[in-house]
Write an enzyme that holds these catalytic residues in place. Structure first.
Site, short mmCIF file in Angstrom:
data_model
loop_
_atom_site.label_atom_id
_atom_site.label_comp_id
_atom_site.label_asym_id
_atom_site.label_seq_id
_atom_site.Cartn_x
_atom_site.Cartn_y
_atom_site.Cartn_z
CG LEU A 172 -1.93 -1.13 1.33
CD1 LEU A 172 -2.64 -1.07 2.66
CD2 LEU A 172 -2.92 -1.06 0.18
N GLY A 173 2.03 1.18 0.59
CA GLY A 173 2.89 2.35 0.67
C GLY A 173 4.20 1.99 1.32
CE1 TYR A 223 12.99 4.92 11.56
CE2 TYR A 223 10.77 5.20 12.44
CZ TYR A 223 12.10 5.61 12.37
OH TYR A 223 12.52 6.70 13.09
N GLY A 224 9.88 1.10 6.85
CA GLY A 224 9.49 -0.12 6.17
C GLY A 224 8.26 0.08 5.31
CE LYS A 234 4.10 3.36 10.15
NZ LYS A 234 3.61 4.55 10.90
CB VAL A 273 1.91 0.41 4.69
CG1 VAL A 273 0.50 0.12 5.19
CG2 VAL A 273 2.60 1.41 5.61
CG ASP A 291 4.54 14.93 9.27
OD1 ASP A 291 4.73 16.00 8.64
OD2 ASP A 291 4.95 13.83 8.87
#
Length: 465
Positions: free
Chosen positions: A14-15, A19-20, A37, A22, A129
């Site tokens: 998905l994205g 850090y890694g 995630k 999804v 954010d």
């Protein structure tokens, strides 16, 4: 397909986060889908504390405009966070670069954003954010705030503290955050104001809210009306934005002020007209920039091994299989994941369709290898750096005007004799990615399949690393 735990299998990516990745996770029996995630602690040992804080905050929250937290799983070298799957994609994908969106649509998303931020602040949580890339949409097109990696608790048992950490994404960051210390609520509200500008105008007003930035000083000194994006906005929306983007946090409007403003409460016409702005000069587009020192990149893990860009042969035997269901328009093609037959009965297959709406894709008339050649030639002519793996994924790298990385990927998907080219942002600014996509698409205009035709939704899985 790979089984994660008993009864749950991996879907497509998905994205990509700091850090890694999804990934979509599907339940074989019920068809339930969640976003997972994945945080690689071996590559990012400092991430463990971040995960602990993020999950502790997310566990406190329950709101229809905030991505729901389901839980986490810890392993020696990996952390897994399970979240609500927002099938509508990312809000930035709905923003047309340098144009924005209709006033009624912008108002809808902005109202939902303000409702969610009001809820966060009622819990003593600051997001820190807020930007379109962190705003997702569900299957009913409702906004969901995501990514609480920079969030913090600023009020507990009625006692509020000032914040010190300089964080966020630079064009969205309030001026006081860059100076520190600062109050949490006005800083989040400022970010909401920048998002509203992006929704209505399709661009950001400045690179940073500091005296060193001439665009910001033009705004602060009240000499902005002849410049973009301000000349695109009507008086009502501009009035609200002026009240939000006030330099002094003590003078900035509150959420209650926003909810009472005439633009916020006005009922816009949904069909037909686009109110509140005009199409800008194409020569006056701005770069949407991010600061490496202020934001976590969307991509940090190594890319898959690639092959030389002049090699276009793809191992089709290693590519995922496809099946087909309901029709869709080309521009709105919904790419989804379906459990293969060995995991489910045919009568159950529709249960497993999990759709993702994205506008950064198109069909082409050309065959697979010719499509890859044309795309890579176009990218090389535009001075992009390209790498392609044997699953047909092209990783495209560039730098923006502030020499910050922009990385996105193009998946070349063969479906029943037709080819889909599907782009996804990996690292950098969403609006800048959309600008680049529009330019790349224009270079391939002669091979793009046009017009609303009946096309099956692609049901696919990606190659697993």
């Amino acid at each position: 397909m790979t089984e994660f735990v008993d009864g749950w299998i991996f879907g497509h990516t998905l994205g990509e986060g700091a850090y890694g990745e999804v990934k979509l996770l599907l339940n074989k029996s019920t068809g339930e889908a969640v976003a997972m995630k994945m945080i690689d602690l071996e590559k990012h040992p400092d991430a463990r504390q971040t995960v602990r804080k993020e999950t502790a905050i997310h566990r406190m929250l329950s709101n229809p405009n905030i991505v729901q937290y389901f839980g986490k799983r810890s392993e020696p070298n990996m952390e897994y966070i399970f979240l609500e799957y927002a099938s509508g994609g990312e809000l930035f994908d709905r923003i047309e670069p340098d144009v924005g969106m209709s006033a009624w649509e912008a108002q809808k998303y902005f109202r939902q954003l303000i409702s969610a931020v009001e809820y966060l602040h009622s819990k003593g949580v600051a997001h820190r954010d807020l930007k379109p890339e962190n705003l997702l949409l569900d299957e009913n097109d409702n906004l969901k705030i995501s990514d609480f990696g920079l969030a913090t608790i600023y009020r507990m048992q009625g006692k509020e503290r000032c914040l010190e950490r300089r964080c966020g994404t630079l064009p969205y960051v309030a001026p006081e955050v860059l100076l520190r210390p600062y109050h949490a609520e006005p800083a989040d509200i400022w970010s909401c104001g920048i998002i509203l500008v992006a929704l209505l105008a399709g661009e950001l007003p400045w690179d940073q809210s500091l005296a060193e930035c001439p665009e910001y000083m033009t705004w602060r000194n009240g000499k902005y009306m002849s410049f973009t994006p301000w000349r695109k906005l009507d008086n009502s929306s501009l009035s609200l934005i002026r009240n939000i983007l006030t330099h002094s946090p003590s003078s900035r409007c509150t959420i209650q002020d926003i909810k009472r403003h005439r633009w916020f409460v006005k009922k816009f016409q949904k069909a037909g007209s686009i109110e509140g702005y005009i199409r800008p000069d194409e020569t006056d587009s701005r770069q949407v920039l991010e600061d490496e020192n202020l934001t976590r990149f969307c991509l940090s893990q190594p890319e898959l091994p690639g092959i030389e860009t002049n090699t276009v042969q793809i191992n089709l035997e290693e590519r995922a299989g496809f099946s087909f269901s309901q029709p869709a328009h080309i521009e709105d093609l919904l790419l989804c994941t379906q459990v293969q037959n060995k995991f489910t009965q045919p009568s159950q297959q529709n249960t497993f369709q999990r759709l993702v709406r994205r506008m950064t894709r198109f069909f082409v008339k050309t065959e697979l290898e010719e499509t890859v050649k044309r795309l890579i030639n176009s990218l090389n002519n535009e001075s992009y750096t390209c790498r392609i793996n044997d699953c047909g994924t092209i990783t495209i790298s560039s730098m923006d005007r502030r020499k910050m990385p922009l990385v996105f990927k193009a998946n070349i998907v063969e479906m029943d004799g037709k080819i889909l080219v599907d782009f996804r942002l990996s690292k950098g600014c969403g609006l800048e990615f959309k600008r680049r996509f529009v330019k790349i698409k224009s270079l391939l205009e002669d091979i793009i399949l046009k017009g609303p035709v009946t096309w099956p939704i692609a049901v696919a899985t990606e190659c697993m690393p």
